[in-house]
Design an enzyme around this catalytic site. Structure first.
Site, short mmCIF file in Angstrom:
data_model
loop_
_atom_site.label_atom_id
_atom_site.label_comp_id
_atom_site.label_asym_id
_atom_site.label_seq_id
_atom_site.Cartn_x
_atom_site.Cartn_y
_atom_site.Cartn_z
N SER A 1 -6.74 5.61 13.10
CA SER A 1 -7.15 6.63 12.13
C SER A 1 -7.96 7.77 12.76
CB SER A 1 -8.02 5.96 11.05
OG SER A 1 -8.69 6.93 10.28
N LYS B 1 -11.84 0.38 12.99
CA LYS B 1 -10.57 0.96 13.47
C LYS B 1 -10.66 1.28 14.97
CE LYS B 1 -7.57 1.30 10.02
NZ LYS B 1 -6.26 0.64 10.05
N ARG C 1 -0.77 7.52 -3.50
CA ARG C 1 -2.10 7.33 -2.91
C ARG C 1 -2.98 6.53 -3.88
NH1 ARG C 1 -5.25 6.86 1.55
NH2 ARG C 1 -6.04 8.85 2.30
N GLU D 1 -10.40 8.94 11.44
CA GLU D 1 -11.82 8.64 11.19
C GLU D 1 -12.54 8.25 12.48
OE1 GLU D 1 -14.08 8.37 8.28
OE2 GLU D 1 -12.65 9.93 7.79
N LEU E 1 -0.13 -2.31 9.02
CA LEU E 1 -0.75 -1.29 8.17
C LEU E 1 -1.86 -1.87 7.28
CD1 LEU E 1 2.52 0.48 6.88
CD2 LEU E 1 1.31 0.78 9.04
N ALA E 2 -1.94 -3.17 7.16
CA ALA E 2 -2.91 -3.75 6.23
C ALA E 2 -4.34 -3.52 6.72
CB ALA E 2 -2.65 -5.25 6.06
N TYR F 1 -15.87 1.30 8.56
CA TYR F 1 -14.40 1.41 8.63
C TYR F 1 -13.97 2.02 9.96
CZ TYR F 1 -9.74 3.41 7.87
OH TYR F 1 -8.42 3.77 8.02
N GLY G 1 0.82 -1.21 0.00
CA GLY G 1 0.00 0.00 0.00
C GLY G 1 0.85 1.26 0.00
N GLN G 2 0.18 2.40 0.02
CA GLN G 2 0.89 3.68 0.03
C GLN G 2 1.90 3.76 1.19
OE1 GLN G 2 -0.58 8.19 -0.08
NE2 GLN G 2 -0.81 7.38 1.98
P1 NAP Z 1 -3.70 1.35 1.35
O1 NAP Z 1 -2.84 2.04 0.34
O2 NAP Z 1 -5.11 1.09 1.05
O3 NAP Z 1 -2.98 -0.06 1.68
C1 NAP Z 1 -3.64 -1.08 2.37
C2 NAP Z 1 -2.75 -2.31 2.39
O4 NAP Z 1 -3.43 -3.36 3.08
C3 NAP Z 1 -2.40 -2.86 1.00
O5 NAP Z 1 -1.08 -3.34 1.02
C4 NAP Z 1 -3.38 -4.03 0.86
O6 NAP Z 1 -2.96 -5.02 -0.04
C5 NAP Z 1 -3.35 -4.55 2.29
N1 NAP Z 1 -4.48 -5.43 2.60
C6 NAP Z 1 -5.80 -5.15 2.48
N2 NAP Z 1 -6.55 -6.19 2.88
C7 NAP Z 1 -5.68 -7.17 3.24
C8 NAP Z 1 -5.83 -8.50 3.71
N3 NAP Z 1 -7.03 -9.04 3.90
N4 NAP Z 1 -4.71 -9.21 3.99
C9 NAP Z 1 -3.49 -8.68 3.81
N5 NAP Z 1 -3.27 -7.42 3.34
C10 NAP Z 1 -4.35 -6.68 3.06
O7 NAP Z 1 -3.65 2.11 2.75
P2 NAP Z 1 -2.63 3.24 3.26
O8 NAP Z 1 -3.14 4.57 2.86
O9 NAP Z 1 -1.24 2.82 2.93
O10 NAP Z 1 -2.89 3.15 4.84
C11 NAP Z 1 -2.15 2.22 5.65
C12 NAP Z 1 -2.94 1.94 6.91
O11 NAP Z 1 -3.13 3.17 7.63
C13 NAP Z 1 -4.34 1.37 6.71
O12 NAP Z 1 -4.61 0.51 7.79
C14 NAP Z 1 -5.24 2.59 6.78
O13 NAP Z 1 -6.54 2.21 7.17
C15 NAP Z 1 -4.52 3.40 7.84
N6 NAP Z 1 -4.69 4.85 7.77
C16 NAP Z 1 -4.45 5.51 6.60
C17 NAP Z 1 -4.56 6.89 6.56
C18 NAP Z 1 -4.28 7.67 5.30
O14 NAP Z 1 -4.66 8.84 5.24
N7 NAP Z 1 -3.60 7.07 4.31
C19 NAP Z 1 -4.89 7.60 7.73
C20 NAP Z 1 -5.11 6.88 8.92
C21 NAP Z 1 -4.99 5.51 8.93
P3 NAP Z 1 -3.26 -4.88 -1.63
O15 NAP Z 1 -2.16 -4.01 -2.18
O16 NAP Z 1 -3.21 -6.28 -2.08
O17 NAP Z 1 -4.61 -4.23 -1.77
O1 G4F Z 2 -10.17 10.66 0.25
P1 G4F Z 2 -11.26 10.07 1.05
O2 G4F Z 2 -11.91 8.85 0.51
O3 G4F Z 2 -10.63 9.82 2.50
P2 G4F Z 2 -11.29 9.61 3.94
O4 G4F Z 2 -12.69 9.15 3.84
O5 G4F Z 2 -11.03 10.86 4.72
O6 G4F Z 2 -10.43 8.40 4.52
C1 G4F Z 2 -9.01 8.38 4.40
O7 G4F Z 2 -8.45 9.03 5.52
C2 G4F Z 2 -8.69 8.36 6.78
C3 G4F Z 2 -8.03 9.21 7.87
O8 G4F Z 2 -8.93 10.18 8.33
C4 G4F Z 2 -8.11 6.98 6.71
F1 G4F Z 2 -8.28 6.35 7.92
C5 G4F Z 2 -8.77 6.19 5.60
O9 G4F Z 2 -8.16 4.90 5.51
C6 G4F Z 2 -8.56 6.93 4.29
O10 G4F Z 2 -7.18 6.91 4.00
O11 G4F Z 2 -12.40 11.16 1.30
C7 G4F Z 2 -12.11 12.42 1.85
C8 G4F Z 2 -13.35 13.30 1.76
C9 G4F Z 2 -14.63 12.63 2.31
O12 G4F Z 2 -15.32 13.54 3.11
C10 G4F Z 2 -15.44 12.30 1.07
O13 G4F Z 2 -16.86 12.32 1.29
O14 G4F Z 2 -13.63 13.57 0.38
C11 G4F Z 2 -15.03 13.43 0.16
N1 G4F Z 2 -15.25 13.13 -1.27
C12 G4F Z 2 -15.99 13.92 -2.10
N2 G4F Z 2 -16.02 13.33 -3.32
C13 G4F Z 2 -14.84 12.05 -1.94
C14 G4F Z 2 -15.32 12.18 -3.24
N3 G4F Z 2 -14.07 10.99 -1.55
C15 G4F Z 2 -13.78 10.04 -2.50
N4 G4F Z 2 -13.00 8.98 -2.14
N5 G4F Z 2 -14.26 10.11 -3.79
C16 G4F Z 2 -15.03 11.17 -4.20
O15 G4F Z 2 -15.44 11.24 -5.34
#
Ligand code: NAP
Ligand code: G4F
Length: 350
Positions: free
Chosen positions: A132, A159, A190, A134, A87-88, A155, A13-14
């Site tokens: 998160s 979490k 991303r 969230e 992180l998964a 979600y 993932g990212q």
């Molecule tokens: P991401 O890009 O969606 O990556 C998710 C990872 O989890 C991918 O490697 C995915 O594998 C793996 N995965 C999903 N389901 C799985 C399963 N059943 N078994 C094993 N691996 C699995 O997420 P990210 O943005 O890097 O975020 C990393 C973590 O931080 C996540 O837990 C997310 O919820 C949390 N988080 C993210 C943010 C954010 O803003 N990015 C903020 C707060 C918390 P594949 O590549 O095969 O899909």
């Molecule tokens: O980019 P989003 O899908 O991210 P969201 O829902 O904030 O979640 C991300 O951040 C979380 C941390 O707070 C992580 F835990 C989670 O794993 C993920 O990485 O949406 C951001 C905002 C939302 O309010 C959504 O309603 O953008 C709004 N939005 C408006 N139009 C949209 C869209 N979101 C998406 N994905 N696609 C749209 O077309």
């Protein structure tokens, strides 16, 4: 240089890809959990891959799935990691309304499976849980470590469960387990269906004449968007502390989706209002209106502060879309659709 061993779940993932880079730079032996799929999912880490037939690589990948607790135990026994970065997850909020049970099983119970494997094997390893912002849901900003949670999606509920089970294993069994409560963090790596990447990608494609319109949902939601490579550094810092604790990681600023549109489209000389259309399928049944993190504890105790704020982030992401071919960022998709998740058959669950 470190001689530690780390296990990273979600390495494809990212965040996993940036964390793997960071740990390899620090001299770690890095093991990554990869779920098997019919096509390769390692685009974000292919630049780190070394052929195991030629030398013993510092990055080693293993098939495994969060659904499979016995596999996780076997791997932990074999790898004997000093640090586990979990992180998964099924990480898409909108998708969690379509797949609530699956999200609960992976994003929630997946954490228990890992913690239980650590407990049962008795390994003295440290554990990072990707919690998160969230979880705060509708609780008004600024949000910090003792702000009450009010999850607004399957979600976020999963979490929140994972957050508490992490604390429980710390308190009950003395495991060095921490929660990083990370606010939104983004990058050119991303996933394409998160709103920042979707916007940056569309701005570049529209500027190149490859696409005319971008369909979005709620433009009023506000997020605290930081830069992912800086956030994985905070994860590592948390696990270097002698005492396990929980930390908010955020920029302390907030911008709306509308603001992010303006930043990206103006960067390529476009007026977003001429290209953006509303699609109700991107609305969520319950929304998180406003997130702003207070990461003063992380600054004080971890020495972590962000340097890239949302306006610069929007430029980095848009420039990446304009400059480099998608393949270099690990994209497998060159679809014209700006969002591959919702098909014409998808109905809003509201
Ligand atoms: P991401 O890009 O969606 O990556 C998710 C990872 O989890 C991918 O490697 C995915 O594998 C793996 N995965 C999903 N389901 C799985 C399963 N059943 N078994 C094993 N691996 C699995 O997420 P990210 O943005 O890097 O975020 C990393 C973590 O931080 C996540 O837990 C997310 O919820 C949390 N988080 C993210 C943010 C954010 O803003 N990015 C903020 C707060 C918390 P594949 O590549 O095969 O899909
Ligand atoms: O980019 P989003 O899908 O991210 P969201 O829902 O904030 O979640 C991300 O951040 C979380 C941390 O707070 C992580 F835990 C989670 O794993 C993920 O990485 O949406 C951001 C905002 C939302 O309010 C959504 O309603 O953008 C709004 N939005 C408006 N139009 C949209 C869209 N979101 C998406 N994905 N696609 C749209 O077309």
């Amino acid at each position: 240089m470190s001689h530690k061993t780390a296990l990273v779940t979600g390495i494809t993932g990212q965040d996993g890809s940036y964390l793997a880079e960071l740990l390899l730079e620090k001299g770690y032996l890095v093991h990554g959990l990869v779920r098997r799929s019919s096509s390769f999912s390692t685009g974000r880490i292919d630049h780190l891959y070394q052929d195991p037939h030629e030398r013993a690589p510092a990055l080693r990948l293993h098939y495994g799935d969060l659904a499979d607790g016995s596999r996780i135990s076997t791997l932990l026994e074999a790898i004997q990691p000093d640090e586990v970065y979990h992180l998964a997850a099924q990480s898409h909020v909108r998708v969690s309304f379509d797949e609530p049970e699956f999200t609960g099983s992976t994003t929630g119970l997946g954490t228990t499976r890992l913690l239980e494997a650590i407990r049962m094997t008795g390994l003295p390893c440290r554990f990072y849980q990707a919690s998160s912002s969230e979880m705060y849901g509708t609780t008004p900003p600024p949000q910090h470590e003792s702000t009450p949670f009010h999850p607004r999606s399957p979600y976020a509920a999963a979490k929140t469960y994972a957050y508490w089970i992490t604390r429980n294993y710390r308190e009950a069994y003395g495991i060095h387990a921490v929660n990083g409560i990370l606010f939104n963090h983004e990058s050119p790596r991303r996933g394409e269906t998160f709103v920042t990447r979707k916007i940056a990608r569309a701005a570049a494609r529209i500027a190149r004449g490859e696409q005319q319109f971008l369909h979005l949902g709620n433009l009023e939601a506000r997020r605290d968007w930081g830069y992912a490579p800086e956030y994985v550094d905070a994860m590592w810092r948390m696990l270097q502390r002698e005492e396990p604790d929980d930390y908010v990681v955020a920029t302390g600023t907030s911008y709306s989706v509308r603001d992010f549109l303006t930043l990206c489209f103006e960067h390529v000389g476009l007026d977003w209002e001429r290209h953006v259309r509303f699609d109700e399928r991107y609305l969520r049944p319950s929304e998180v209106p406003d997130l702003i993190g207070d990461s003063s504890k992380a600054a004080r105790e971890l020495g972590w502060t962000p340097t890239v704020l949302t306006p610069e982030l929007a430029q980095i992401m848009t420039d990446a879309e304009v400059e480099s071919p998608p393949a270099l960022r690990g994209d497998v998709s060159t679809r014209p659709q700006e969002d591959s998740i919702l098909t014409a058959q998808d109905q809003s669950p509201r």
